[in-house]
Motif scaffolding. Structure first.
Motif, PDB file in Angstrom:
ATOM      1  N   LEU A  44       4.583  -6.134   3.905  1.00  0.00           N
ATOM      2  CA  LEU A  44       4.425  -4.831   3.256  1.00  0.00           C
ATOM      3  C   LEU A  44       5.779  -4.283   2.812  1.00  0.00           C
ATOM      4  CD1 LEU A  44       2.678  -2.466   2.389  1.00  0.00           C
ATOM      5  CD2 LEU A  44       2.858  -1.538   4.706  1.00  0.00           C
ATOM      6  N   ALA A  47       6.866  -6.043  -0.386  1.00  0.00           N
ATOM      7  CA  ALA A  47       6.166  -5.579  -1.587  1.00  0.00           C
ATOM      8  C   ALA A  47       6.710  -4.236  -2.055  1.00  0.00           C
ATOM      9  CB  ALA A  47       4.670  -5.481  -1.311  1.00  0.00           C
ATOM     10  N   ILE A  48       6.931  -3.326  -1.111  1.00  0.00           N
ATOM     11  CA  ILE A  48       7.449  -1.997  -1.462  1.00  0.00           C
ATOM     12  C   ILE A  48       8.874  -2.104  -2.006  1.00  0.00           C
ATOM     13  CG2 ILE A  48       8.153   0.242  -0.524  1.00  0.00           C
ATOM     14  CD1 ILE A  48       5.753   0.023   1.413  1.00  0.00           C
ATOM     15  N   SER A  70       4.574  -7.146  -5.193  1.00  0.00           N
ATOM     16  CA  SER A  70       3.669  -7.903  -4.327  1.00  0.00           C
ATOM     17  C   SER A  70       4.431  -9.006  -3.613  1.00  0.00           C
ATOM     18  CB  SER A  70       2.528  -8.496  -5.154  1.00  0.00           C
ATOM     19  OG  SER A  70       1.611  -9.188  -4.323  1.00  0.00           O
ATOM     20  N   ALA A 107       0.750  -8.471   0.415  1.00  0.00           N
ATOM     21  CA  ALA A 107       0.899  -7.018   0.334  1.00  0.00           C
ATOM     22  C   ALA A 107       1.081  -6.621  -1.122  1.00  0.00           C
ATOM     23  CB  ALA A 107       2.094  -6.557   1.154  1.00  0.00           C
ATOM     24  N   ALA A 109       2.060  -3.104  -3.566  1.00  0.00           N
ATOM     25  CA  ALA A 109       2.564  -1.731  -3.585  1.00  0.00           C
ATOM     26  C   ALA A 109       2.656  -1.274  -5.030  1.00  0.00           C
ATOM     27  CB  ALA A 109       3.924  -1.646  -2.907  1.00  0.00           C
ATOM     28  N   VAL A 116       3.909   6.214  -3.250  1.00  0.00           N
ATOM     29  CA  VAL A 116       3.761   4.803  -2.883  1.00  0.00           C
ATOM     30  C   VAL A 116       2.322   4.570  -2.447  1.00  0.00           C
ATOM     31  CG1 VAL A 116       4.455   2.947  -1.315  1.00  0.00           C
ATOM     32  CG2 VAL A 116       6.169   4.569  -2.148  1.00  0.00           C
ATOM     33  N   SER A 118      -0.156   1.505  -1.204  1.00  0.00           N
ATOM     34  CA  SER A 118       0.047   0.134  -0.733  1.00  0.00           C
ATOM     35  C   SER A 118      -1.107  -0.350   0.135  1.00  0.00           C
ATOM     36  CB  SER A 118       1.347   0.029   0.066  1.00  0.00           C
ATOM     37  OG  SER A 118       1.288   0.828   1.236  1.00  0.00           O
ATOM     38  N   GLU A 119      -1.196  -1.667   0.266  1.00  0.00           N
ATOM     39  CA  GLU A 119      -2.226  -2.291   1.100  1.00  0.00           C
ATOM     40  C   GLU A 119      -1.810  -3.712   1.438  1.00  0.00           C
ATOM     41  OE1 GLU A 119      -7.080  -2.989   1.195  1.00  0.00           O
ATOM     42  OE2 GLU A 119      -6.155  -1.705  -0.325  1.00  0.00           O
ATOM     43  N   THR A 179      -5.956  -4.750  -5.747  1.00  0.00           N
ATOM     44  CA  THR A 179      -4.967  -4.329  -6.745  1.00  0.00           C
ATOM     45  C   THR A 179      -5.608  -3.412  -7.784  1.00  0.00           C
ATOM     46  OG1 THR A 179      -3.744  -6.404  -6.463  1.00  0.00           O
ATOM     47  CG2 THR A 179      -3.305  -5.134  -8.458  1.00  0.00           C
TER      48      THR A 179
END
Length: 199
Positions: A44, A47-48, A70, A107, A109, A116, A118-119, A179
């Motif tokens: 995660l 991705a962020i 990602s 992940a 983002a 932000v 995200s998942e 997404t």
């Protein structure tokens, strides 16, 4: 405008299935896990950080512009498997995955200057037994060299997979359903900001 912070041709092809228009932006970051960082938090963070790096590289950013970052990792017994350094590394990884279940975590983002979204999507992948000869042949194909966990499910390694439990597109590199949901949320937020600004 919508941007993808990725050089991966696989992610670009997948994103075309759910996004009509997007531009590519570079996002080079240090992809190394912190000491004792668990896999899900690491992927995660990657991705962020990719999305944030991409945002910095957009020449002119508007409040309605979003950047997608990602990252995908392969996890076996809580160990993160990166890209193989050489054949011996590949052999060790794929032998460890042989006849077992492992996890692929992707992940996503979606960020702008203020938000932000995200998942993390986790998919179980079960491999059949793989022989050392098969691994050597696979290595010589050139496919594993740039792949996390030393394999790409969409390529020659597909024959190693007995079954998956979760998102196939996530294993390839971008979970399409999740997404699209984040992009719809981002679009709704941008529309709300536009309407509020017009008042």
């Amino acid at each position: 405008m919508f941007y993808l912070a990725s050089k991966s041709p696989r992610r670009q092809e997948l994103l075309k299935q759910i996004a009509e228009q997007f531009e590519l932006v570079s996002a080079d970051i240090n992809e190394v896990a912190f000491k004792d960082e668990v896999a899900e938090k690491f992927v995660l963070r990657m991705a962020i950080e990719k999305a944030q790096a991409g945002l910095k590289n957009v020449v002119t950013i508007n409040p309605s512009d979003w950047v997608l970052g990602s990252d995908t990792i392969v996890v076996n017994n809580n160990n993160i498997l990166g890209k193989p350094k050489d054949f011996e590394d590949c052999l060790q990884m794929l032998s460890g995955l042989s006849n077992k279940k492992h996890q692929v975590m992707t992940a996503i983002a979606v960020i702008n200057a203020d938000t932000v979204l995200s998942e993390v999507v986790v998919t179980d992948v079960v491999f059949r037994a793989i022989t050392d000869v098969e691994i050597k042949d696979y290595w010589q194909s050139g496919e594993p060299q740039d792949k996390a966990g030393s394999y790409g499910i969409q390529g020659l390694a597909g024959k190693f997979v007995k079954r998956i439990e979760g998102s196939y597109s996530s294993v390839v590199g971008l979970p399409l359903y999740e997404t699209e949901q984040l992009l719809l949320t981002a679009k709704a937020q941008s529309k709300k900001l536009t309407l509020e600004g017009a008042k």
